[in-house]
Design an enzyme around this catalytic site. Structure first.
Site, mmCIF file in Angstrom:
data_model
loop_
_atom_site.group_PDB
_atom_site.id
_atom_site.type_symbol
_atom_site.label_atom_id
_atom_site.label_comp_id
_atom_site.label_asym_id
_atom_site.label_seq_id
_atom_site.Cartn_x
_atom_site.Cartn_y
_atom_site.Cartn_z
ATOM 1 N N GLU A 1 9.505 -0.617 -6.138
ATOM 2 C CA GLU A 1 10.096 -1.955 -6.021
ATOM 3 C C GLU A 1 11.099 -2.237 -7.133
ATOM 4 O O GLU A 1 10.765 -2.170 -8.306
ATOM 5 C CB GLU A 1 9.006 -3.014 -6.015
ATOM 6 C CG GLU A 1 8.249 -2.994 -4.703
ATOM 7 C CD GLU A 1 7.196 -4.044 -4.620
ATOM 8 O OE1 GLU A 1 6.881 -4.455 -3.509
ATOM 9 O OE2 GLU A 1 6.694 -4.466 -5.677
ATOM 10 N N THR B 1 0.815 -1.169 0.000
ATOM 11 C CA THR B 1 0.000 0.000 0.000
ATOM 12 C C THR B 1 0.845 1.212 0.000
ATOM 13 O O THR B 1 1.931 1.206 0.516
ATOM 14 C CB THR B 1 -0.822 0.047 1.278
ATOM 15 O OG1 THR B 1 -2.000 -0.700 1.088
ATOM 16 C CG2 THR B 1 -1.204 1.418 1.684
ATOM 17 N N ASN C 1 8.130 -9.599 -6.778
ATOM 18 C CA ASN C 1 6.699 -9.829 -6.933
ATOM 19 C C ASN C 1 6.281 -11.193 -7.437
ATOM 20 O O ASN C 1 5.099 -11.523 -7.421
ATOM 21 C CB ASN C 1 6.095 -8.746 -7.823
ATOM 22 C CG ASN C 1 5.970 -7.467 -7.043
ATOM 23 O OD1 ASN C 1 5.299 -7.433 -6.023
ATOM 24 N ND2 ASN C 1 6.653 -6.429 -7.492
#
Lengths: 407, 407
Positions: free
Chosen positions: B276, B190, B402
């Site tokens: 990321e 988030t 991920n």
């Protein structure tokens, strides 16, 4: 309708060829030709990108002016996009050279390009390639396959499909080839698809069949969310099957459209599954929807989510990312009514019921997600409409391919 | 306005603490508290995702009911999204436990969560963490920094910013902390940002300042195009600076907004640059636009393009991808009027003029693109409006993070 072998040369009167012109690649073919012995009606759909490559502008004019077409010439080294007036002139010159060696009008030659944006075409190589293509064109299936190989860029597999369908009591053939991997494009440019048919069909019916079907096939695939400057689908019909002419809205039109849909969906799914770096075809199916638009928006949002695609690459049943992608899609639905399933040749598993997780086996889920074709099914329990979208997983290889594509 | 050290404890009357509750991580802090010695007016903006996490629903009600707030409690292990009625009850329980140990009302406790979707909160660990937070809260800058560290998930750097600004003749402080890395979220969930100020300000002015500024800051960053279920920005004002109350639309309001903008933009850019797997902050600036909406749409489309982001990762001046991303953004512009520049601390280089490539040095371009902050500037030559968006490059590390986030 029957699925048959072949691609662009499956229908009567179509010939194809491939040539190694050395435009970008030195060790493979990089130009292709499709030729029809009779002039064709032609339907087309093109990129909606405001930046349009020169060949897109050229072809669109031919389609809009309702000119008959007899040839398509393609190169897979340079996109001829963002090349200004010079690029437009090279595009016209490509059509003129092709027309000259084939003995047809320049305005009957469609042109397509795929590859790097912003570079100018090496016209000397292109011209030599065109001569070779014209000389070597043949109507056998192998020539069609060679053409399908010549238009590949980062594709790992050639993409062909063909069917026959009875129109009245006449057998009509539709065949096609494509290269990937996205309307939402894979590489720099481009998704290209070329469909040929020997059907006799009105221009209106031909364009209507293509335009409506593109919405459910090519426009429902995604590799990386980037819509190309060169996306082009061309459908050529030479009428040589000799069927009674297909008119818009008739039963014969529906039969033709169904056959065309098979070819388009096959090619679209092949493109999605062969997206850059992909190890799996990823299908998202929305069922129980209220409207088609809602189902399509939700399905597309799932296959476009980088996070979901990375989870598929990791065989990780990260269903939260799927619900999240549905949530930001813009389509209305009630998250607390959603049932979600994963499905592949390894089986089917329900993961969530009414928006929250079941006590499912992570091991079984990982097994299902390790297959080369993976489907997620979301039942939103509002009606009985369905839609599907197709994408692929997001892998290290995608980054490797795209972090330094030009060199 | 003056930039100062610190974060959420920079303004008068605010305390913070961090605790290691062992919710997901075992070797670091994962809970944070912000506490104000006086009740605060609170403004908030929340995710537009249809799937909303329990704490988002909880906080939104407090903001909408115009309740005063005195504490924010955060955990960075579990998002508490897609957790149904049980998750909502755990969220309320978190607020109640916090209220109890702080001696305030449960309805004055804001709650935020970030982490995995679909898992339920371990309430025993949460409760222990809350006790510790309440005991250890302090008003020094170090405590603020520890809180900023405790809310990180895949962030590699803590994110804080603070400024002072004169309102009338009173010095007002605004400070904040955030975790990344996107409105368009990085991980699972988030993006969270918490801003504290000692300004006296009307509730209307507070919410208006936040709502308008969010559009130009947090909503202009992108890491991966996935909008989280938990995105939350909270702005707490306790009035302890003692300035004359700031009212909407006044000169003082503008001064406050400018200072708030600095804090928001700093945190937003830190999130984008720490996306990321990112190795670079990637800024897209549109200049010469006709309208702000047009400029923002074009800028955002560039920083959201996977292909452009992969090219930045490869230090490859692949400008065609940038023009392509502008082309499919939906905004109107003339591709043949665009001038494009790359800029970084290594210099500035014009790449294209009027839509086609100049004979620029690829070597110089690669040098410019190898810096930790890279800007592309597109002049569309229609007017004098500008806008910027911020993202990051797309790297192998993003996939690594991920493809298997949950395990």
């Amino acid at each position: 309708m029957q699925v048959i072998e072949g691609g662009v040369t499956a229908a009567k009167g179509f010939e194809a060829a491939a040539a190694a012109a050395g435009i970008k690649y030195q060790d493979r073919t990089d130009m292709a030709l499709i030729y029809s012995t009779k002039p064709c009606k032609v339907a087309g759909t093109f990129t909606t990108n405001r930046v349009k490559a020169a060949p897109v502008k050229w072809d669109r004019e031919i389609v809009e002016k309702q000119l008959k077409s007899q040839a398509v010439v393609v190169n897979s080294g340079i996109a001829n996009a963002c090349t200004g007036a010079e690029g437009m002139a090279y595009c016209a010159q490509t059509a003129e050279e092709t027309a000259k060696v084939l003995g047809v009008e320049a305005e009957s030659v469609l042109v397509a390009s795929t590859g790097v944006i912003g570079m100018q075409l090496p016209m000397e190589k292109i011209t030599k390639g065109i001569s070779q293509l014209a000389k070597e064109r043949k109507s056998d299936l192998t020539s069609g396959t060679q053409a399908a190989q010549a238009i590949m860029t980062t594709d790992t597999k050639k993409k062909e499909a063909a069917v026959t369908v009875e129109i009245g009591d006449t057998l009509v053939t539709i065949g096609g080839m494509a290269k990937g991997s996205g309307m939402i494009h894979p590489n720099m440019c481009t998704m290209l698809a070329f469909i040929t048919t020997d059907a006799r069909i009105s221009k209106k019916a031909l364009q209507a069949a293509l335009s409506t079907d593109v919405e459910d096939t090519y426009n429902m695939i995604s590799v990386d969310g980037d819509t190309s400057t060169n996306d082009t689908v061309l459908l050529l019909a030479n009428g040589m099957a000799g069927n009674e002419k297909i008119r818009y809205g008739t039963r014969e039109y529906e039969a033709f459209k169904e056959a065309l849909h098979y070819v388009n969906e096959s090619l679209a799914k092949e493109m999605a599954g062969d997206g850059e770096g992909a190890t799996a075809l990823f299908e998202a199916k929305i069922i129980g929807a209220d409207t088609k638009a809602q189902a399509k928006t939700l399905a597309k949002s799932i296959v476009c989510s980088n996070l979901t695609k990375a989870a598929i690459a990791g065989h990780d049943a990260n269903w939260g990312r799927i619900l999240c992608a549905m949530g930001y899609s813009g389509a209305e639905f009630d998250p607390e009514k959603v049932d979600l399933y994963f499905e592949s040749e390894a089986g089917r598993l329900q993961i969530i019921e009414n928006g929250t997780a079941l006590d499912y086996s992570e091991e079984k889920a990982a097994e299902i997600l390790s297959q080369p074709k993976v489907t997620v099914i979301a039942d939103i329990k509002e009606g009985d409409v369905e839609a599907a979208a197709w994408g692929c997983d997001l892998t290290h290889e995608y980054i490797t391919i795209n972090a330094d594509y030009r060199s």
